[in-house]
Scaffold this motif. Structure first.
Motif, PDB file in Angstrom:
ATOM      1  N   LEU A  92     -43.123 -27.138  -8.397  1.00 27.78           N
ATOM      2  CA  LEU A  92     -42.783 -28.913  -8.290  1.00 27.78           C
ATOM      3  C   LEU A  92     -41.496 -29.206  -8.325  1.00 27.78           C
ATOM      4  O   LEU A  92     -40.959 -29.840  -7.673  1.00 27.78           O
ATOM      5  N   GLN A 109     -40.309 -28.344  -4.906  1.00 28.25           N
ATOM      6  CA  GLN A 109     -40.916 -29.641  -3.849  1.00 28.25           C
ATOM      7  C   GLN A 109     -40.085 -31.068  -4.170  1.00 28.25           C
ATOM      8  O   GLN A 109     -40.007 -31.670  -3.278  1.00 28.25           O
ATOM      9  N   LEU A 110     -39.668 -31.340  -5.472  1.00 30.67           N
ATOM     10  CA  LEU A 110     -39.470 -32.521  -5.796  1.00 30.67           C
ATOM     11  C   LEU A 110     -37.947 -32.641  -5.849  1.00 30.67           C
ATOM     12  O   LEU A 110     -37.208 -33.684  -6.184  1.00 30.67           O
ATOM     13  N   GLU A 163     -50.648 -32.565  -9.142  1.00 25.30           N
ATOM     14  CA  GLU A 163     -49.506 -32.559  -8.526  1.00 25.30           C
ATOM     15  C   GLU A 163     -49.210 -31.456  -7.559  1.00 25.30           C
ATOM     16  O   GLU A 163     -48.600 -31.634  -6.381  1.00 25.30           O
ATOM     17  N   ARG A 183     -51.585 -31.524  -4.501  1.00 25.57           N
ATOM     18  CA  ARG A 183     -51.356 -32.600  -3.581  1.00 25.57           C
ATOM     19  C   ARG A 183     -50.093 -32.110  -2.604  1.00 25.57           C
ATOM     20  O   ARG A 183     -50.149 -32.687  -1.438  1.00 25.57           O
ATOM     21  N   ARG A 184     -49.460 -31.296  -3.214  1.00 25.49           N
ATOM     22  CA  ARG A 184     -48.273 -30.933  -2.239  1.00 25.49           C
ATOM     23  C   ARG A 184     -48.328 -29.385  -1.686  1.00 25.49           C
ATOM     24  O   ARG A 184     -47.421 -29.027  -0.878  1.00 25.49           O
ATOM     25  N   TRP A 185     -49.523 -28.675  -2.058  1.00 23.85           N
ATOM     26  CA  TRP A 185     -49.464 -27.273  -1.632  1.00 23.85           C
ATOM     27  C   TRP A 185     -49.745 -27.097  -0.318  1.00 23.85           C
ATOM     28  O   TRP A 185     -50.646 -27.922   0.472  1.00 23.85           O
ATOM     29  N   PRO A 245     -48.219 -27.893   2.902  1.00 25.99           N
ATOM     30  CA  PRO A 245     -48.233 -29.110   3.725  1.00 25.99           C
ATOM     31  C   PRO A 245     -48.613 -28.853   5.350  1.00 25.99           C
ATOM     32  O   PRO A 245     -49.231 -29.737   5.944  1.00 25.99           O
TER      33      PRO A 245
END
Length: 184
Positions: free
Chosen positions: A31, A34-35, A74, A77-79, A81
Motif C-alpha cells: 500500500l 502504491q499510494l 485496499e 482493490r489495487r492488486w 491493475p
C-alpha cells in the motif's frame, strides 16, 4: 457496494495470476508503494502515519480485525491493475460475461399474458456489449439500481426475447436479488 458491483469485482479477482500478500507487513508495504508514501496509506486506512511505519518495519505483526479487513480490501482493490484491465477488456470485446442469478423477474407484456413476478434461477452467457456496459457503469460509480437495469436489459434481450426472435413487446423487471455471480 451491492450484489451486482460485488459480483463484478469477484469475477475480475478470479483473473488474478498471483494471490495478494499474506502478512500485514507485506500488505502495508504494498500500500505504501502504491499510494507513494506512508501518509497517504495512513489516510486510506484511517490510522496514524506512525502505525503504518511500524507495520512496514514489521514491529507490529497482527492488526485488529477491522484494520486487517480494511488492509485486505485496499490491497485487493489495487492488486494487479494490468491483469484486471486485460480481463475486463477481453470480456468487453470478445468473450462476454456469464451471469448466474437467483432473483424475482416480473414482466410488462401484452394483455392476456401473466405478468406476475416469480423467483427464477438463471445462468446466461451475455454478449460483450453488455459486459462492456456493466464495467463502464461500474467504473463511473453507478449505483446498484443502474447496474441492475443494465443486467435486466441484458437478460431481457438474451434470455427472454431470445435475441429478438420472440416476445418483442416484453419488458423485464429484475428485483429481489438473492444471489448474483459473474464469470468472465
Amino acid at each position: 457496494m451491492g450484489h451486482l458491483a460485488d459480483g463484478l469485482e469477484a469475477a475480475v479477482h478470479k483473473a488474478f495470476t498471483r494471490p495478494i500478500p499474506k502478512t500485514a507487513g507485506a500488505r502495508m508495504r504494498y500500500l505504501v508503494k502504491q499510494l507513494k508514501g506512508t501518509k497517504a496509506a495512513a489516510q486510506a486506512l484511517g490510522i496514524t502515519q506512525r502505525t503504518v511505519e511500524r507495520y512496514v518495519k514489521d514491529q507490529i505483526k497482527r492488526p485488529r480485525k477491522d484494520l486487517a479487513a480494511r488492509m485486505e480490501r485496499e490491497v485487493t482493490r489495487r492488486w494487479q491493475p494490468q491483469i484486471r484491465a486485460q480481463a475486463k477488456q477481453k470480456a468487453a470485446t470478445t468473450d462476454g460475461i456469464v451471469i448466474d442469478t437467483r432473483a424475482r423477474f416480473g414482466y410488462e407484456a401484452a394483455p392476456g399474458s401473466t405478468d406476475d413476478a416469480r423467483l427464477r434461477h438463471l445462468t446466461v452467457a451475455l454478449p460483450p456489449t453488455y459486459a462492456r456496459r456493466l464495467f463502464e457503469a461500474q467504473a463511473q460509480g453507478a449505483a446498484e439500481h443502474e447496474l441492475s437495469e443494465i443486467a435486466a436489459e441484458a437478460l431481457q434481450e438474451v434470455y427472454f426475447k431470445d435475441a429478438g426472435r420472440r416476445a418483442s413487446g416484453l419488458l423485464v423487471k429484475f428485483t429481489d436479488v438473492e444471489h448474483v455471480e459473474f464469470d468472465l
